[in-house]
Design an enzyme around this catalytic site. Structure first.
Site, PDB file in Angstrom:
ATOM      1  N   GLU A  18     -41.199  14.069 -26.839  1.00  0.00           N
ATOM      2  CA  GLU A  18     -40.947  15.045 -25.773  1.00  0.00           C
ATOM      3  C   GLU A  18     -42.269  15.503 -25.135  1.00  0.00           C
ATOM      4  OE1 GLU A  18     -38.477  18.114 -27.485  1.00  0.00           O
ATOM      5  OE2 GLU A  18     -37.064  16.646 -28.258  1.00  0.00           O
TER       6      GLU A  18
ATOM      7  N   HIS B 227     -37.958  14.484 -33.617  1.00  0.00           N
ATOM      8  CA  HIS B 227     -36.887  13.866 -32.828  1.00  0.00           C
ATOM      9  C   HIS B 227     -37.368  13.726 -31.388  1.00  0.00           C
ATOM     10  CE1 HIS B 227     -36.248  18.145 -31.988  1.00  0.00           C
ATOM     11  NE2 HIS B 227     -35.693  17.759 -30.858  1.00  0.00           N
TER      12      HIS B 227
ATOM     13  N   HIS C 257     -35.760  24.829 -25.802  1.00  0.00           N
ATOM     14  CA  HIS C 257     -35.156  24.416 -27.074  1.00  0.00           C
ATOM     15  C   HIS C 257     -33.628  24.547 -27.049  1.00  0.00           C
ATOM     16  CE1 HIS C 257     -34.517  23.933 -31.382  1.00  0.00           C
ATOM     17  NE2 HIS C 257     -33.794  25.043 -31.365  1.00  0.00           N
TER      18      HIS C 257
ATOM     19  N   GLU D 100     -39.229  24.151 -32.760  1.00  0.00           N
ATOM     20  CA  GLU D 100     -39.508  23.555 -34.071  1.00  0.00           C
ATOM     21  C   GLU D 100     -40.956  23.748 -34.508  1.00  0.00           C
ATOM     22  OE1 GLU D 100     -37.922  22.214 -31.563  1.00  0.00           O
ATOM     23  OE2 GLU D 100     -36.119  21.165 -32.200  1.00  0.00           O
TER      24      GLU D 100
ATOM     25  N   ASP E 130     -40.875  25.125 -26.940  1.00  0.00           N
ATOM     26  CA  ASP E 130     -39.842  24.602 -27.832  1.00  0.00           C
ATOM     27  C   ASP E 130     -39.855  25.471 -29.094  1.00  0.00           C
ATOM     28  OD1 ASP E 130     -37.838  23.002 -28.844  1.00  0.00           O
ATOM     29  OD2 ASP E 130     -38.892  21.104 -28.544  1.00  0.00           O
TER      30      ASP E 130
ATOM     31  N   HIS F  16     -42.968  19.434 -31.288  1.00  0.00           N
ATOM     32  CA  HIS F  16     -42.768  18.627 -32.501  1.00  0.00           C
ATOM     33  C   HIS F  16     -43.003  17.155 -32.198  1.00  0.00           C
ATOM     34  CE1 HIS F  16     -38.996  17.389 -30.652  1.00  0.00           C
ATOM     35  NE2 HIS F  16     -38.860  18.661 -30.303  1.00  0.00           N
TER      36      HIS F  16
HETATM   37 ZN   LIG Z   1     -36.412  21.994 -29.861  1.00  0.00          ZN
END
Ligand SMILES: [Zn+2]
Length: 290
Positions: free
Chosen positions: A155, A137, A81, A31, A29, A125
């Site tokens: 996630e 998120h 992502h 972030e 990902d 994240h």
């Molecule tokens: Zn992401």
């Protein structure tokens, strides 16, 4: 003679089995990547997004080089992502294969199956609503909470459950400090912290070169300790519960047979397997709109 032939066959089969390269799945990902300290760096038209892509690619390459330093391997990298077209694929270590772009039913775990030996998360994240989680998120802004068999997950937790149901352990997870703490609350795992978030959209950063060093060190430790890694256990059938930011999405989801309404913005569903739960979750937050 026959006995000797059988023995030779067994010995050669055994040594062949021992020489099988490790199969490692990397989900990356953005972030939580080291050096990415502003939301704009994670978005296609944002300031320094190009640098963000480079930093993301560098982290994958750092992990990949550490794995190959220890021996032969098959490594599959899944760009996880946004539109899933972020890695600078021509600059990826050429020894990997990679999954690029969307639309893919298994999103961040596309390509993972039970033949893999281990999973590594990079750039991750925290889940929605986590204080001091950098760009916290879960899937998208419409999700306010996600639970698998009663356990709240983001996630990382969701993807670890998917891997667990396949019998594959997650052996390393890298991202912001709050993420590393949150994932360790779910299951024991090696982590690398890349930054300490200040609120949701600023962070005190560790320099990317230092992050790469830590990633290499922890990757090697994880590979050397692979025999002790345990996949997390996932009960099947698998109950998923999702809370959304609006009642409208919950209203629409009630069109799915057997979907249960928990409250105005929360629905629950019992899926026959974790795989089925994962696919449905993705449809519920991503592909349903109005
Ligand atoms: Zn992401």
């Amino acid at each position: 003679m026959k006995r000797l032939t059988l023995l030779l066959f067994l010995v050669s089969t055994l040594s062949f089995a021992q020489q099988q390269p490790l199969k490692i799945f990397i989900s990356v990902d953005m972030e939580g990547i080291g050096g990415i300290g502003s939301p704009k760096m994670t978005s296609g038209n944002g300031k320094d997004y190009g640098l963000g892509r480079q930093l993301m690619t560098d982290e994958v390459n750092a992990v990949v080089s550490a794995i190959f330093e220890l021996g032969d391997a098959y490594i599959l990298v899944n760009d996880s992502h946004g539109d899933m077209q972020n890695l600078l694929h021509t600059k990826l270590d050429p020894r990997v294969e990679y999954v690029q772009s969307n639309i893919k039913p298994l999103g961040m775990v596309q390509g993972l199956d039970d033949t893999f030996d281990a999973v590594i998360f990079i750039g991750y994240h925290t889940r929605a609503g986590t204080p001091n989680g950098f760009l916290a998120h879960t899937g998208s802004g419409s999700v306010k909470g996600l639970w698998i068999n009663g356990k709240e997950v983001g996630e990382g937790g969701l993807n670890a459950h998917f891997a667990g149901a396949l019998g594959v352990p997650v052996v390393l997870a890298a991202g912001d400090l709050a993420f590393t703490k949150q994932i360790q609350e779910l299951f024991p795992v090696r982590t690398v912290s890349t930054k300490e978030s200040i609120g949701s959209s600023a962070a005190k950063m560790t320099h990317p070169s230092k992050v790469h060093e830590m990633l290499k060190e922890q990757t090697k430790a994880a590979m050397q300790d692979l025999s002790n890694a345990k996949p997390i256990e996932v009960g099947e059938p698998t109950t998923l519960k999702m809370k959304f930011s609006s009642t409208t999405r919950a209203d629409i989801l009630m069109s799915i047979p057997e979907m249960k309404r928990i409250d105005g913005t929360t629905v629950e569903y019992i899926a026959k397997s974790m795989d089925a739960a994962y696919r449905l979750i993705r449809v519920m937050y991503k592909y349903i709109s109005w």
